[in-house]
Design an enzyme around this catalytic site. Structure first.
Site, short mmCIF file in Angstrom:
data_model
loop_
_atom_site.label_atom_id
_atom_site.label_comp_id
_atom_site.label_asym_id
_atom_site.label_seq_id
_atom_site.Cartn_x
_atom_site.Cartn_y
_atom_site.Cartn_z
N LYS A 195 0.85 -1.20 0.00
CA LYS A 195 0.00 0.00 0.00
C LYS A 195 0.88 1.24 0.00
O LYS A 195 1.72 1.42 0.86
CB LYS A 195 -0.91 0.04 1.24
CG LYS A 195 -1.93 1.18 1.14
CD LYS A 195 -2.68 1.45 2.44
CE LYS A 195 -1.93 2.36 3.37
NZ LYS A 195 -1.64 3.71 2.83
N GLU A 271 10.45 0.62 10.18
CA GLU A 271 11.46 1.65 9.98
C GLU A 271 10.77 2.96 10.30
O GLU A 271 9.90 3.41 9.55
CB GLU A 271 11.97 1.58 8.53
CG GLU A 271 13.37 2.12 8.40
CD GLU A 271 13.34 3.57 8.01
OE1 GLU A 271 13.36 4.42 8.94
OE2 GLU A 271 13.29 3.87 6.82
N CYS A 305 13.53 10.38 7.41
CA CYS A 305 13.58 9.72 8.72
C CYS A 305 14.94 9.91 9.38
O CYS A 305 15.04 9.96 10.60
CB CYS A 305 13.25 8.24 8.57
SG CYS A 305 14.22 7.43 7.31
N GLU A 402 10.33 14.40 16.59
CA GLU A 402 10.61 14.48 15.16
C GLU A 402 9.71 15.55 14.52
O GLU A 402 8.50 15.52 14.67
CB GLU A 402 10.33 13.12 14.52
CG GLU A 402 10.65 13.08 13.04
CD GLU A 402 10.53 11.68 12.47
OE1 GLU A 402 9.47 11.06 12.61
OE2 GLU A 402 11.52 11.22 11.87
P1 NAI Z 1 1.96 7.65 8.99
O1 NAI Z 1 2.82 6.77 9.82
O2 NAI Z 1 0.55 7.90 9.43
O3 NAI Z 1 1.88 7.08 7.48
C1 NAI Z 1 2.78 6.17 6.89
C2 NAI Z 1 2.02 5.06 6.18
O4 NAI Z 1 1.28 4.32 7.14
C3 NAI Z 1 1.01 5.53 5.15
O5 NAI Z 1 0.98 4.61 4.08
C4 NAI Z 1 -0.29 5.47 5.90
O6 NAI Z 1 -1.43 5.32 5.07
C5 NAI Z 1 -0.09 4.24 6.76
N1 NAI Z 1 -0.92 4.18 7.97
C6 NAI Z 1 -1.37 5.20 8.73
N2 NAI Z 1 -2.11 4.74 9.75
C7 NAI Z 1 -2.12 3.39 9.64
C8 NAI Z 1 -2.72 2.34 10.41
N3 NAI Z 1 -3.45 2.59 11.49
N4 NAI Z 1 -2.50 1.06 10.02
C9 NAI Z 1 -1.76 0.78 8.95
N5 NAI Z 1 -1.19 1.73 8.18
C10 NAI Z 1 -1.36 3.02 8.52
O7 NAI Z 1 2.70 9.03 8.82
P2 NAI Z 1 2.06 10.46 8.48
O8 NAI Z 1 0.83 10.67 9.29
O9 NAI Z 1 1.95 10.59 7.03
O10 NAI Z 1 3.21 11.42 9.03
C11 NAI Z 1 3.27 11.72 10.41
C12 NAI Z 1 4.68 11.75 10.91
O11 NAI Z 1 5.25 10.45 10.77
C13 NAI Z 1 5.64 12.64 10.14
O12 NAI Z 1 5.56 13.96 10.57
C14 NAI Z 1 6.95 12.00 10.48
O13 NAI Z 1 7.38 12.43 11.75
C15 NAI Z 1 6.64 10.53 10.54
N6 NAI Z 1 6.97 9.83 9.29
C16 NAI Z 1 8.12 9.13 9.23
C17 NAI Z 1 8.51 8.53 8.05
C18 NAI Z 1 9.79 7.78 7.93
O14 NAI Z 1 10.36 7.71 6.85
N7 NAI Z 1 10.26 7.14 8.96
C19 NAI Z 1 7.71 8.66 6.83
C20 NAI Z 1 6.46 9.36 7.01
C21 NAI Z 1 6.15 9.93 8.20
#
Ligand code: NAI
Ligand code: MG
Length: 499
Positions: A195, A271, A305, A402
């Site tokens: 996804k 990650e 990240c 972060e």
């Molecule tokens: P997120 O963790 O909500 O989204 C990342 C992925 O997880 C997306 O594909 C999303 O649809 C999916 N997701 C969200 N909720 C889920 C659930 N309950 N079950 C399964 N999948 C789920 O991140 P978001 O809200 O876009 O960004 C928030 C913060 O997260 C950012 O400000 C940053 O601090 C961090 N982040 C870190 C990343 C990294 O590379 N380690 C990448 C993106 C965000």
């Protein structure tokens, strides 16, 4: 509001740099682009203009079920289940070739969908190609061992694929995360349901079409667009998915692990976030160190990240470094992602823009000083000026949490002991860097910093051959390198009685 009936399965797109191509918009399930079972679609927004540029079909739990069934059939019964490792290798190498042929289109899609600068986007695609080729190379070199115990038995292990793998990726490197996940999973012989992030669905769908062109059998690679709470959660708790790999926030990482625990104990790799220290000692080459601290935080508009968001400078050179760094930060070209001179494009979304700006406010309220930036760049889209906070203390939220944007803190340290303590003072442990001319200092920091990666006199030097992942709350498991193969295989022990 648009409906599935009015959104085609693919459409001609013309991007701001003139690139024209056919953009798939359906869900890629069992080798075809299809609409979602619930007939839903969602908006695609160009973050450089904040305008809606189209719609994609949305997957919900029902579509996850269909994709998983296709992936399971492909794993146990289809041509994939009988394919030699050498042929799997050929398919991955072919896919890498197709990425190379489509480099301009893919990079342009990334710049359009994510808002990153076209020069960075090309770098992402080049890394995708490297990663897919690297895992293509591994596919036929994965094997078990013979283990001797006694003359009466013959024992061997096999390193077998796990089965259907669920993969949930973020929006900051949409295609690169796609390649990091698909490469090792496919090399090991698994099938996948991946996804993409709801903010950036376009590249993954175009890459799905390339998988079809490369000749992957139906059901081996399924790519769906959808939201976390619905499609993502359905993957994490699915009873027929036996491994889930996630990149994203620590908050959601915990939910994924919980869902795995409460469903079928699927294997989990995470990650997650970081708050990585970037340390400059007084004996460093200061000009070069300033370049690296700038690149460490502002690369990918800080949406990284492993961003070097906590900068520590030894007190004797602090004033000099902060002066030079401020100038350097202000010299970054921010703006139109398709301008060849742009380094820093748009933040990915309004939500992310607001989150970052709220941290700027928090920093001011906590009493930190804005050395430069701290405000919107331009008048449309989600651009933020490169921002530097000084006068910070370890317990401030902007030092612990972060931010995931072009915002960093810069602080002084006394000596090695002091900076090791400070460097290790968050719950995270993804990356770190040290700038010094002393090999002894570099190696002592490398040994004592609690992080999955330590960069010496550089930053963001990520390579597909090098394992990447976090200590502490930055995650579980390692991606890239040979290490990633462990995530996607399980060991079977066979013991034969010879007596
Ligand atoms: P997120 O963790 O909500 O989204 C990342 C992925 O997880 C997306 O594909 C999303 O649809 C999916 N997701 C969200 N909720 C889920 C659930 N309950 N079950 C399964 N999948 C789920 O991140 P978001 O809200 O876009 O960004 C928030 C913060 O997260 C950012 O400000 C940053 O601090 C961090 N982040 C870190 C990343 C990294 O590379 N380690 C990448 C993106 C965000
Ligand atoms: Mg979220």
């Amino acid at each position: 509001m648009s409906s599935a009936a009015s959104v085609p399965l693919s459409q001609k797109f013309k991007l701001p740099n003139g690139v024209e191509y056919e953009q798939p918009l359906g869900l890629f399930i069992n080798g075809d682009f299809v609409t979602g079972k619930e007939g839903k679609v969602f908006e695609v927004i160009n973050p450089a203009t904040a305008k809606v540029v189209g719609f994609v079909h949305e997957a919900t739990a029902a579509d996850v079920d269909i994709a998983v069934d296709a992936a399971e059939t492909a794993f146990y019964d289809g041509p994939w289940s009988k394919m030699s490792a050498a042929d799997r290798s050929k398919l991955l190498l072919k896919l890498a070739d197709l990425f190379e042929e489509n480099l301009t289109v893919l990079a342009s899609i990334e710049a359009f969908d994510n808002g990153k600068s076209i020069q960075l986007a090309r770098g992402d695609i080049t890394a995708c190609i490297g990663c897919l080729r690297y895992y293509g190379g591994w596919a036929d070199k994965i094997h078990g061992k013979v283990i001797e115990t006694s003359p009466e038995s013959f024992n061997y292990t096999k390193q077998e694929p796990i089965g259907v793998c669920g993969q949930i990726i973020p929006w900051n490197f949409p295609l690169l995360m796609w390649a990091w996940k698909i490469g090792p999973a496919i090399a090991c012989g698994n099938t996948v349901v991946l996804k993409t992030a709801e903010q950036t669905p376009l590249g993954g769908l175009y890459a799905a079409k390339l998988c079809k062109d490369a000749g992957f059998p139906p059901g081996v690679i399924n790519i769906i667009s959808g939201f976390g709470r619905t499609a993502g959660a359905a993957i994490a708790s699915h009873m027929k998915i036996h491994k889930v790999a996630f990149t994203g926030s620590t908050l959601v990482g915990r939910q994924i692990m919980k869902a795995a625990a409460e469903s079928n104990l699927k294997k989990v790799t995470l990650e997650l976030g970081g708050k990585s220290p970037n340390i400059v000692f007084e004996d460093a080459d200061i000009d070069r160190a300033v370049e690296w601290i700038n690149f460490g935080i502002y690369y990918n508009a800080g949406q990284c990240c492993c961003a070097g968001s906590r900068i520590y400078v030894q007190e004797s050179i602090y004033d000099k470094v902060i002066e030079a760094f401020k100038k350097r930060a202000e010299a970054n070209v921010v703006g139109n992602p398709f301008d060849e001179t742009t380094f820093q494009g748009a933040q990915v979304s309004e939500a992310q823009y607001n989150r970052i700006m709220s941290y700027v406010e928090i920093g001011k309220e906590e009493g930190a000083t804005v050395e430069t930036g701290g405000e919107r760049h331009g008048s449309e889209g989600y651009f933020i000026k490169p921002t530097v906070f000084s006068n910070v203390t370890e317990n401030m939220r902007i030092m612990q949490e972060e931010i995931f944007g072009p915002v960093c803190t810069i602080a002084k340290f006394k000596d090695l002991e002091d900076v090791i303590n400070k460097g290790n003072s968050t719950a995270y442990g993804l990356a770190s860097a040290v700038h010094t001319r002393s090999l002894g200092t570099a190696m002592e920091v490398a040994n004592r910093i609690r992080a999955g990666t330590v960069w010496v006199n550089c930053y963001n030097s990520i390579h597909w051959a090098l394992p990447f992942g976090g200590y502490g709350e930055s995650g579980i498991g390692r991606e890239l390198g040979k290490e990633a193969l462990r995530n996607y295989t399980q060991i079977k022990t066979v013991s034969i009685n010879l007596s």
